[in-house]
Write a protein that holds these residues in place. Structure first.
Motif, PDB file in Angstrom:
ATOM      1  N   ALA A  92      23.874   7.380  48.571  1.00  0.00           N
ATOM      2  CA  ALA A  92      23.785   8.792  48.194  1.00  0.00           C
ATOM      3  C   ALA A  92      24.830   9.143  47.142  1.00  0.00           C
ATOM      4  CB  ALA A  92      23.962   9.663  49.436  1.00  0.00           C
ATOM      5  N   HIS A  95      23.988   7.766  43.714  1.00  0.00           N
ATOM      6  CA  HIS A  95      22.891   8.481  43.058  1.00  0.00           C
ATOM      7  C   HIS A  95      23.369   9.834  42.531  1.00  0.00           C
ATOM      8  CE1 HIS A  95      18.833   9.196  41.878  1.00  0.00           C
ATOM      9  NE2 HIS A  95      18.693  10.245  42.666  1.00  0.00           N
ATOM     10  N   SER A  96      24.177  10.550  43.304  1.00  0.00           N
ATOM     11  CA  SER A  96      24.723  11.827  42.816  1.00  0.00           C
ATOM     12  C   SER A  96      25.578  11.610  41.566  1.00  0.00           C
ATOM     13  CB  SER A  96      25.550  12.504  43.914  1.00  0.00           C
ATOM     14  OG  SER A  96      24.730  13.050  44.923  1.00  0.00           O
ATOM     15  N   HIS A 107      14.402  11.472  41.926  1.00  0.00           N
ATOM     16  CA  HIS A 107      14.620  10.467  42.964  1.00  0.00           C
ATOM     17  C   HIS A 107      14.765   9.081  42.363  1.00  0.00           C
ATOM     18  CE1 HIS A 107      14.302  12.915  46.518  1.00  0.00           C
ATOM     19  NE2 HIS A 107      13.203  13.468  46.069  1.00  0.00           N
ATOM     20  N   GLU A 138      15.143  11.105  51.653  1.00  0.00           N
ATOM     21  CA  GLU A 138      16.154  11.565  50.706  1.00  0.00           C
ATOM     22  C   GLU A 138      15.880  13.000  50.287  1.00  0.00           C
ATOM     23  OE1 GLU A 138      16.665  10.285  46.302  1.00  0.00           O
ATOM     24  OE2 GLU A 138      18.124   9.104  47.479  1.00  0.00           O
ATOM     25  N   ILE A 140      17.567  15.832  47.554  1.00  0.00           N
ATOM     26  CA  ILE A 140      18.556  16.023  46.496  1.00  0.00           C
ATOM     27  C   ILE A 140      18.501  17.459  46.011  1.00  0.00           C
ATOM     28  CG2 ILE A 140      18.574  13.610  45.784  1.00  0.00           C
ATOM     29  CD1 ILE A 140      16.790  14.305  43.451  1.00  0.00           C
ATOM     30  N   TYR A 187      26.122  18.193  42.446  1.00  0.00           N
ATOM     31  CA  TYR A 187      24.999  17.303  42.734  1.00  0.00           C
ATOM     32  C   TYR A 187      25.084  16.849  44.195  1.00  0.00           C
ATOM     33  CZ  TYR A 187      24.378  17.155  37.676  1.00  0.00           C
ATOM     34  OH  TYR A 187      24.167  17.505  36.368  1.00  0.00           O
ATOM     35  N   TRP A 188      24.032  17.142  44.946  1.00  0.00           N
ATOM     36  CA  TRP A 188      23.955  16.763  46.361  1.00  0.00           C
ATOM     37  C   TRP A 188      22.867  15.700  46.552  1.00  0.00           C
ATOM     38  CZ3 TRP A 188      26.614  18.624  50.686  1.00  0.00           C
ATOM     39  CH2 TRP A 188      27.453  19.723  50.472  1.00  0.00           C
ATOM     40  N   THR A 189      23.174  14.693  47.374  1.00  0.00           N
ATOM     41  CA  THR A 189      22.175  13.733  47.848  1.00  0.00           C
ATOM     42  C   THR A 189      22.408  13.496  49.333  1.00  0.00           C
ATOM     43  OG1 THR A 189      22.084  12.590  45.709  1.00  0.00           O
ATOM     44  CG2 THR A 189      21.185  11.423  47.611  1.00  0.00           C
TER      45      THR A 189
END
Length: 377
Positions: A92, A95-96, A107, A138, A140, A187-189
């Motif tokens: 996570a 990716h953020s 994604h 997931e 986001i 940015y949230w994941t």
């Protein structure tokens, strides 16, 4: 298409979501569902196996606050809490970071400091050691600074709310990244998984892997566990009603997916679906059928998604519909008991049959199926 409003605060984007269920075989088809929502969500099934290569993960106070928010929410809806998975947290966080550094919101990995371009959520999870043939997910979001803001955005989106309240999930990885000068700032994941992996732990505690605890073996993929299970003999009643394995039950799904998971069955939850879970039973005098059922849905309008609890003959021809459920029955687990006395002394097939339409998804969960027989002197 993304829908945005011009404002002083960071832009928050609306985009579609999609679903993928655990697969029966590697060539199993995907179960997709789409909805226009306030943030992105995806539920995916990966490939069996485990690789303990995750980096060390740490959590700030806002990430831990989000964990508290989602676990309180799940508890209020009759669901168990999620544990932290360091492997999922690393996936996570990476990716953020990538979305912030390389100015994308998706994604699939567009550009990355960690993964090849084109990686999907389950690819990133597998790369960090979380590699199981199971439900994965997931969510986001961008532009939300606080955990409360991100949580409310997801809760107000039917698809993402469904993900947060999915009873199949047991672990979560949380990452909140702030990149000054980036397109969205925040940015949230959040990555979800069904299997408790060796990096999973309660907040404030180290994982068994971090403690180098080799006494507890890593969880095995579901297929390996089934190979070690004791055989279940098909008797006159309902066998394996706890759904602890796939024994005895006959499964048929239009997309080839497994209907029985780890301790419950899940039917529907994909477009234009047709699922049937059935078992032969002998009905005695004053026999009652008992089962636990839960309906979860993204539907907010009239839907043709339905679960029929029915009896059929050996060839699958319907003899009777005992009960039915639709999106209107959405809520927590309920215990039901139905009278089967009119079918006394007959051998029939108990069938849980689901049909879904091409619109938003409805999932039907089943567990603890039993036949209650009268006491004989």
């Amino acid at each position: 298409m993304a829908i945005c409003q011009i404002r002083e605060a960071p832009i928050r984007v609306i985009m579609p979501s999609m679903l993928r269920r655990a697969r029966k075989v590697l060539a199993g088809r995907l179960r997709y569902a789409r909805a226009v929502v306030a943030v992105l969500a995806a539920l995916f099934a990966g490939v069996a196996g485990f690789n303990q290569s995750a980096d060390a993960a740490s959590y700030d106070s806002d990430e831990l606050q989000f964990l508290q928010l989602i676990n309180d929410y799940r508890g209020n809806n009759g669901l168990g809490p999620l544990l932290l998975s360091d492997a999922l947290a690393v996936a996570a966080e990476h990716h953020s970071q990538d979305m912030a550094r390389y100015s994308f919101f998706a994604h699939n990995t567009v550009a990355s400091s960690y993964y090849p371009a084109g990686y999907e959520p389950w690819d990133r999870m597998a790369a960090e050691g979380y590699d199981y043939d199971t439900y994965k997910g997931e969510n986001i979001a961008v532009g939300y600074e606080t955990p409360e803001e991100a949580f409310e955005a997801w809760r107000n989106s039917p698809s993402h709310n469904h993900a947060m309240l999915d009873g199949s999930y047991r672990v979560i990885g949380i990452a909140r990244i702030n990149e000054p000068g980036s397109v969205h700032g925040w940015y949230w994941t959040t990555d979800f998984g069904q299997v408790l992996d060796p990096t999973s732990h309660e907040p404030g505690k180290e994982s068994p892997q971090a403690q180098d605890n080799e006494d507890e073996p890593a969880p095995q993929p579901q297929k390996d566990r089934e190979d070690r299970e004791e055989p279940v003999v098909d008797g006159p009643g309902v066998e394996n009603g706890e759904m602890d394995s796939k024994a005895v039950w006959e499964q048929e799904a239009r997309d080839g997916a497994e209907l029985i998971l780890d301790g419950y069955a899940r039917l529907g939850d994909y477009d234009s679906g047709r699922d049937d879970l059935r078992q032969k039973v002998e009905v005695g005098k004053s026999t009652g059928l008992s089962y636990s059922v839960r309906v979860a849905t993204d539907e907010q309008r009239q839907s043709s998604d339905r679960l029929l609890v029915r009896l059929t003959n050996r060839e699958g021809e319907q003899l009777a519909v005992l009960e039915s459920y639709t999106h209107a029955d959405a809520g927590g687990w309920r215990r039901e008991t139905l009278d089967l006395s009119q079918f006394a002394s007959r051998t029939v097939y108990l069938s849980f049959f689901v049909e879904t339409d091409p619109a938003l998804r409805t999932a039907f969960y089943l567990d603890r199926v039993t036949l209650e027989r009268e006491e004989r002197p």
